[in-house]
Enzyme design. Structure first.
Site, PDB file in Angstrom:
ATOM      1  N   ALA A   9       0.819  -1.218   0.000  1.00 23.93           N
ATOM      2  CA  ALA A   9       0.000   0.000   0.000  1.00 23.93           C
ATOM      3  C   ALA A   9       0.848   1.261   0.000  1.00 23.93           C
ATOM      4  O   ALA A   9       0.418   2.311   0.475  1.00 23.93           O
ATOM      5  CB  ALA A   9      -0.942  -0.007   1.208  1.00 23.93           C
ATOM      6  N   ARG A  87      18.665  -1.470  -9.585  1.00 24.16           N
ATOM      7  CA  ARG A  87      17.584  -2.416  -9.299  1.00 24.16           C
ATOM      8  C   ARG A  87      18.163  -3.733  -8.761  1.00 24.16           C
ATOM      9  O   ARG A  87      17.549  -4.403  -7.933  1.00 24.16           O
ATOM     10  CB  ARG A  87      16.757  -2.666 -10.560  1.00 24.16           C
ATOM     11  CG  ARG A  87      15.961  -1.439 -11.025  1.00 24.16           C
ATOM     12  CD  ARG A  87      15.159  -1.745 -12.279  1.00 24.16           C
ATOM     13  NE  ARG A  87      14.334  -0.610 -12.698  1.00 24.16           N
ATOM     14  CZ  ARG A  87      14.739   0.333 -13.534  1.00 24.16           C
ATOM     15  NH1 ARG A  87      15.968   0.296 -14.016  1.00 24.16           N
ATOM     16  NH2 ARG A  87      13.926   1.315 -13.886  1.00 24.16           N
ATOM     17  N   HIS A 174      14.523  -5.083 -17.365  1.00 28.22           N
ATOM     18  CA  HIS A 174      14.071  -3.797 -16.831  1.00 28.22           C
ATOM     19  C   HIS A 174      15.201  -3.211 -15.993  1.00 28.22           C
ATOM     20  O   HIS A 174      15.195  -3.247 -14.775  1.00 28.22           O
ATOM     21  CB  HIS A 174      12.823  -4.004 -15.977  1.00 28.22           C
ATOM     22  CG  HIS A 174      12.199  -2.728 -15.493  1.00 28.22           C
ATOM     23  ND1 HIS A 174      11.880  -1.679 -16.331  1.00 28.22           N
ATOM     24  CD2 HIS A 174      11.815  -2.335 -14.250  1.00 28.22           C
ATOM     25  CE1 HIS A 174      11.326  -0.707 -15.623  1.00 28.22           C
ATOM     26  NE2 HIS A 174      11.282  -1.077 -14.360  1.00 28.22           N
TER      27      HIS A 174
END
Length: 307
Positions: A9, A87, A174
């Site tokens: 969230a 990443r 990515h």
């Protein structure tokens, strides 16, 4: 009625829920380990529905049992990049987090389609597939839609044209070895190389590759979430509407593009069954070389996993 669950969230997760709610899928569950946060954000988004005119039922929870019978689960949990981090720096921490998340998805939503957003994207999507035990076509990652969106935005800015007229394609991992494809990028059907000189295209390609890091450096804390959430929703909509849209996604390859046993960004058809088909494109030798290096980086990351 479609049930969608969003795991995490934070900024990406909650913004995704907001955009999804406006599509009125039926029911959205937002879960997080932080007590009160998903509940508070869900209440806020429910109240926004009275203003924006949507009737989507939104529930915030700390209990994975509430994702039961979800049709689609979107994973946005995990730590975000900080300035100077790649990443790949996130592998160890996020692989453990997503391993637990995926186990709960398998337990409570065994028939769901799973979209992973957590970085390092291709490696963590592999973790999610292995930990759920789902068929590979039902677990895929959001990568190329975001990267292509950034490429398209930079092109539109350079040409001073509408972003709506630009269709871009980006494949590969990515990360720093993604491969924007100018030859498959068009502006109202016109190939990009017909509109911009090679040096300009190379500059835009480089900025696209560094697009996420550019935002991380500017924000100082956290990473992008508006564009990622928009990309997630484009993919989610293709699944829940079974529209079979052709979009780039991190998909499990079984020989395509000369790769096998890894997740990699490629153009696919997305529908109700997840990845309905992987599309293979003819590439330039230089692009194939970058893809090879990208795949080696992904394999190296996977080799570090304890799964």
């Amino acid at each position: 009625m479609v049930k969608i669950s969003v795991i995490g969230a934070g900024n990406v997760g909650s913004t995704t829920v907001q955009r999804l709610a406006e599509l009125e899928p039926g029911e959205i569950v937002m879960t997080d380990i932080v007590e009160g946060m998903p509940q508070g954000k869900a209440l806020d988004l429910m109240q926004a529905g009275a203003i924006n005119g949507y009737d989507t039922r939104i529930t915030g929870t700390n209990d994975y049992a509430d994702i039961a019978n979800s049709d689609l689960v979107i994973i946005t949990a995990g730590i975000a990049r900080k300035p100077g981090m790649s990443r790949e720096d996130l592998i160890k921490t996020n692989s453990k987090i997503i391993g637990d998340v995926a186990g709960n998805i398998a337990k409570y939503a065994p028939n769901s389609i799973v979209i992973n957003v957590t970085n390092p994207l291709d490696i963590i999507t592999y973790v999610a597939m292995k930990a759920t035990g789902f068929d590979p076509e039902k677990v895929f990652g959001m990568s190329g839609v975001l990267d292509a969106g950034r490429f398209a935005s930079f092109i539109a800015e350079e040409l001073k044209c509408s972003k709506r007229d630009v269709e871009a394609m980006v494949i590969g991992g990515h990360g720093d070895l993604m491969v924007p494809l100018p030859q498959y990028t068009t502006v109202s059907g016109i190939p990009l190389p017909e509109l911009l000189p090679e040096k300009t295209i190379d500059r835009l390609v480089e900025r696209t590759v560094n697009g996420g890091a550019e935002i991380v450096e500017l924000l100082k804390q956290g990473s992008a979430f508006y564009a990622p959430s928009a990309a997630i929703v484009r993919m989610a909509e293709a699944v829940i509407k079974d529209s079979r849209r052709v979009l780039p996604a991190s998909a499990y390859l079984e020989g395509q593009y000369g790769q096998k046993g890894i997740y990699f960004g490629v153009p696919v058809k997305l529908g109700a069954n997840g990845i309905e088909e992987i599309l293979e494109l003819k590439l330039e030798d230089s692009q194939c070389e970058i893809l090879k290096k990208s795949s080696e980086t992904i394999r190296k990351g996977i080799s570090k996993l304890e799964i």
